[in-house]
Design a protein around this motif. Structure first.
Motif, mmCIF file in Angstrom:
data_model
loop_
_atom_site.group_PDB
_atom_site.id
_atom_site.type_symbol
_atom_site.label_atom_id
_atom_site.label_comp_id
_atom_site.label_asym_id
_atom_site.label_seq_id
_atom_site.Cartn_x
_atom_site.Cartn_y
_atom_site.Cartn_z
ATOM 1 N N GLU A 137 0.825 -1.207 0.000
ATOM 2 C CA GLU A 137 0.000 0.000 0.000
ATOM 3 C C GLU A 137 0.861 1.260 0.000
ATOM 4 N N ILE A 138 1.915 1.257 0.809
ATOM 5 C CA ILE A 138 2.798 2.427 0.865
ATOM 6 C C ILE A 138 3.522 2.605 -0.464
ATOM 7 N N GLU A 139 3.988 1.503 -1.055
ATOM 8 C CA GLU A 139 4.682 1.595 -2.347
ATOM 9 C C GLU A 139 3.750 2.135 -3.426
ATOM 10 N N ALA A 140 2.451 1.804 -3.321
ATOM 11 C CA ALA A 140 1.487 2.265 -4.317
ATOM 12 C C ALA A 140 1.127 3.733 -4.154
ATOM 13 N N GLY A 141 1.652 4.381 -3.105
ATOM 14 C CA GLY A 141 1.430 5.815 -2.944
ATOM 15 C C GLY A 141 0.510 6.183 -1.816
ATOM 16 N N ALA A 142 0.131 5.221 -0.979
ATOM 17 C CA ALA A 142 -0.785 5.503 0.125
ATOM 18 C C ALA A 142 -0.034 5.735 1.430
ATOM 19 N N GLN A 143 1.151 6.332 1.353
ATOM 20 C CA GLN A 143 2.003 6.464 2.537
ATOM 21 C C GLN A 143 1.467 7.532 3.480
ATOM 22 N N ASP A 144 1.331 7.178 4.750
ATOM 23 C CA ASP A 144 1.029 8.141 5.803
ATOM 24 C C ASP A 144 1.650 7.634 7.094
ATOM 25 N N SER A 145 1.657 8.486 8.109
ATOM 26 C CA SER A 145 2.339 8.151 9.358
ATOM 27 C C SER A 145 1.708 6.948 10.041
ATOM 28 N N GLU A 146 0.387 6.797 9.920
ATOM 29 C CA GLU A 146 -0.291 5.675 10.565
ATOM 30 C C GLU A 146 0.175 4.347 9.977
ATOM 31 N N GLN A 147 0.271 4.275 8.662
ATOM 32 C CA GLN A 147 0.707 3.034 8.026
ATOM 33 C C GLN A 147 2.166 2.737 8.344
ATOM 34 N N LEU A 148 2.986 3.765 8.389
ATOM 35 C CA LEU A 148 4.397 3.554 8.723
ATOM 36 C C LEU A 148 4.538 3.041 10.153
ATOM 37 N N ASN A 149 3.741 3.617 11.072
ATOM 38 C CA ASN A 149 3.779 3.145 12.459
ATOM 39 C C ASN A 149 3.291 1.703 12.563
#
Length: 691
Positions: A27-39
């Motif tokens: 999801e992050i690689e597809a461009g949906a990166q946010d702090s919640e997903q990283l955490n």
């Protein structure tokens, strides 16, 4: 508590965490990166590392520690997740999965080599290593505000910590991964007299000095899994620590202002954890319990036997004419039905988890093929039997890979056809007439009907193309060894797989249909039963034989008039209130002895958008049907999908509605084609006579 069971729970939860890690990375690689997903991504690896430390899986802890450091820098914004880092972290995720499945002393040389290669690659994303600190030279850095230096941890485990399957030394070992433990004092003041001592209780406490560049939250996280069974006090560097000889006099008493730190026990630690992003989801997970699949299967089997016994009791009460007993049996039958429905729901799981696994497949295969392909998922909340979900995963894998290899064209060809350069593979699921339908589609070039026919004639799969409908031609791709690929690739082209796909689907009492439009794409539609255990059925009789029709397939039941019975003897189509309906007379289909009775009934069934009729002698009403598999001798019996035991002890056969409907529709289609050919031939003759 059995430690083996606890370890199995660790394995199951770790695999779930790894699946979440993969999903977050994609999801992050597809461009949906946010702090919640990283955490959340960081917590997946952190939790696995902590749990592995409790079981002394040092090889897992060592590797996940490096991955954890990289993810920590990623969430701090020191660098972004690009394609190369995503690929590296996905490979690391796969390596962690392999490490978890083996013991520390059984790691293969190949796995060790893979880990070393990954560690070298991960080193580019880590901070430069600082020289190790010397104990006797370290200053007391009180101005660091708790970010590093000498930490003091005062720890008191609860009496029941051993009974809960926890190893106190495991937590201390894991604490050592944060830095260097320079001192441990074991407190025995809570030990009772030897005659009062319980071997399963923990009476010990510990005073620990830790030299580490860390923070209080990281130390608290070490004891996350025992938070309700311990008392924990953490003193940051520069707070001053009591002497080893009398640690309990100052620290645990809490009468010094320097030691007035929050006592992190039970609810306090939970509250602190809840403030971290994403904790709400994990808190909700505590509402669920884990149950072994074989226990659920045993429960379903017992419910099935209860259904059969209830039917026998009802039949006995009916024969005896005992009204009171019949009423009591009716009440019991209602309760049994509720128990049956509740038990079956326990085995129902959403198919979305299976669908999500293909995100990684589409990513990796599209890169291997040099194509730009995305996966589109819908109907992820659709539920079906857990057993069906497990067995359908492999066929879906082959269909998805086949769609990417054969279905989706190259970017150049797509642009020439005025399509977007990015292709799309679709996974969809929905309920229809008591079945679940799973669709695997693509927006590629579609199937080439003429090419399939030519290949089939060349290989002798068919002798002639005359009379074959489009659906029948497309079904040829499921023949063993059949392939239209011009070249063999790593993914396909050998003609192996599609026949196995159909065989596996049919083993689940399902079917697969193919719908394709040249230039627009192909959709393969799999129809499966919702459950393989117990269904609501409609019992019918033909002569002395009994047949069960799945109730959700039944549209209506009609008693045939004398005119309609005469009509059915002359042709295979019946006019039902203005609707032309193909039908099958079960007495003729199964070649049963005896003559039809004075009355016949038509059971109208629906499957896949098609209607057909089944002519039977008697309608015997609804019946809770416990599905019993057929033996190998009857595995290929057409029109029958299983059997059940009636209350009288007799065996009734469960009709394979999809196969019967398909047979009736095919017969109708052939009649239509013959009619069109006859009209065409007559027309040609008329024109020739006119000349």
């Amino acid at each position: 508590m059995n430690l083996d069971e606890v370890f199995q729970t660790f394995l199951a939860e770790s695999r779930e965490m790894l699946e979440e890690m993969e999903r977050y990375l994609l999801e992050i690689e597809a461009g949906a990166q946010d702090s919640e997903q990283l955490n959340a991504l960081f917590r997946c690896v952190h939790t696995i590392k902590g749990s592995a430390g409790l079981f002394a899986l040092d090889h897992v802890v060592a590797f996940t520690h490096v991955v954890e450091n990289v993810l920590d820098r990623l969430r701090e914004g020191e660098f972004a997740l690009d394609h190369d880092l995503a690929a590296l972290l996905l490979q690391s995720r796969d390596h962690i999965a392999s490490l978890i499945d083996c013991d520390a002393d059984c790691v293969s040389p190949g796995l060790i080599a893979t880990g070393e290669i990954l560690l070298l690659a991960l080193a580019d994303y880590q901070e430069a290593q600082v020289p190790a600190l010397v104990v006797h030279d370290r200053p007391v850095a009180s101005d660091r505000s708790g970010l590093g230096g000498d930490w003091h941890i005062s720890l008191r485990f609860g009496l029941d910590v051993l009974r809960q399957g926890m190893d106190p030394m495991g937590f201390i070992r894991y604490l050592g991964t944060l830095g260097e433990i320079t001192r441990v004092v074991t407190l025995t003041d809570a030990l009772p007299a030897i005659e009062e001592m319980d071997a399963e209780s923990c009476y010990l406490g510990f005073e620990i000095d830790l030299l580490a560049e860390t923070d209080q939250a990281a130390i608290e996280a070490v004891f996350e899994f025992v938070q309700e069974d311990c008392q924990l006090r953490i003193l940051p560097p520069g707070s001053g620590v009591p002497s080893p000889a009398e640690p309990e006099e100052g620290l645990m008493a809490g009468d010094s202002a320097a030691f007035d730190q929050p006592l992190m026990a039970g609810a306090a630690l939970s509250a602190a954890s809840a403030r971290q992003p994403g904790r709400e989801v994990r808190g909700q997970a505590t509402q669920y319990i884990r149950v072994q699949a074989d226990k659920l299967d045993a429960l379903i089997n017992l419910v099935g036997e209860l259904v059969i016994a209830g039917a026998a009791a009802g039949l006995c009460a009916q024969r005896n004419g005992d009204t009171a007993t019949q009423e009591a049996v009716a009440v019991v039958s209602g309760l049994v039905e509720e128990i049956r429905d509740g038990s079956l729901e326990l085995r129902m799981v959403p198919i979305g988890e299976t669908f999500q696994r293909f995100q990684r497949v589409v990513r990796d295969v599209s890169q291997e093929l040099g194509k730009d392909i995305r996966l589109e998922i819908s109907g992820a909340d659709t539920e079906l039997d857990k057993t069906v979900v497990e067995k359908i995963a492999d066929p879906l894998m082959h269909l998805v890979r086949n769609a990417m290899d054969h279905g989706i064209e190259s970017a150049e060809r797509r642009l020439q056809s005025r399509k977007p350069s990015q292709g799309t593979v679709r996974l969809n699921a929905y309920h229809e007439a008591g079945s679940i339908v799973i669709e695997v589609g693509d927006d590629g070039g579609g199937l080439d009907r003429e090419r399939i026919l030519a290949k089939a004639l060349e290989r002798g799969v068919v002798q002639s193309s005359e009379g074959l409908t489009e659906a029948e031609v497309f079904q040829l791709i499921f023949e063993p060894g059949f392939s239209t690929a011009e070249a063999v690739t790593n993914l396909s082209g050998r003609g192996v797989g599609m026949d196995v796909v159909r065989r596996n689907i049919e083993a689940l009492r399902g079917s697969v249909e193919v719908e394709s439009l040249a230039g627009s794409g192909t959709t393969l539609r799999i129809r499966l039963p919702l459950t393989l255990a117990i269904i609501d059925g409609f019992l019918t009789g033909v002569g002395d034989a009994s047949y069960v029709v799945p109730l959700k397939s039944v549209v209506e039941c009609v008693e045939l008039t004398a005119e309609q019975r005469e009509e059915t003897c002359q042709r295979r189509l019946i006019n039902l209130r203005g609707e032309v309906l193909p039908f099958i007379r079960l007495r003729d289909y199964f070649d049963l002895d005896g003559l039809a009775g004075r009355r016949e009934n038509l059971v109208v069934v629906n499957y896949g958008g098609h209607k057909a009729g089944l002519i039977v002698d008697a309608l015997l009403g609804e019946y809770q049907t416990v599905i019993k598999p057929l033996g190998r001798l009857f595995a290929n019996l057409s029109g029958i999908s299983g059997s059940t035991i009636l209350g009288s002890g007799e065996v009734a056969l469960i009709l394979d509605v999809p196969a019967l409907v398909q047979r009736a529709v095919e017969h109708e289609t052939r009649l239509v084609q013959l009619g069109e050919r006859y009209k065409s031939a007559v027309s040609d003759n008329v024109r020739s006579w006119g000349k």
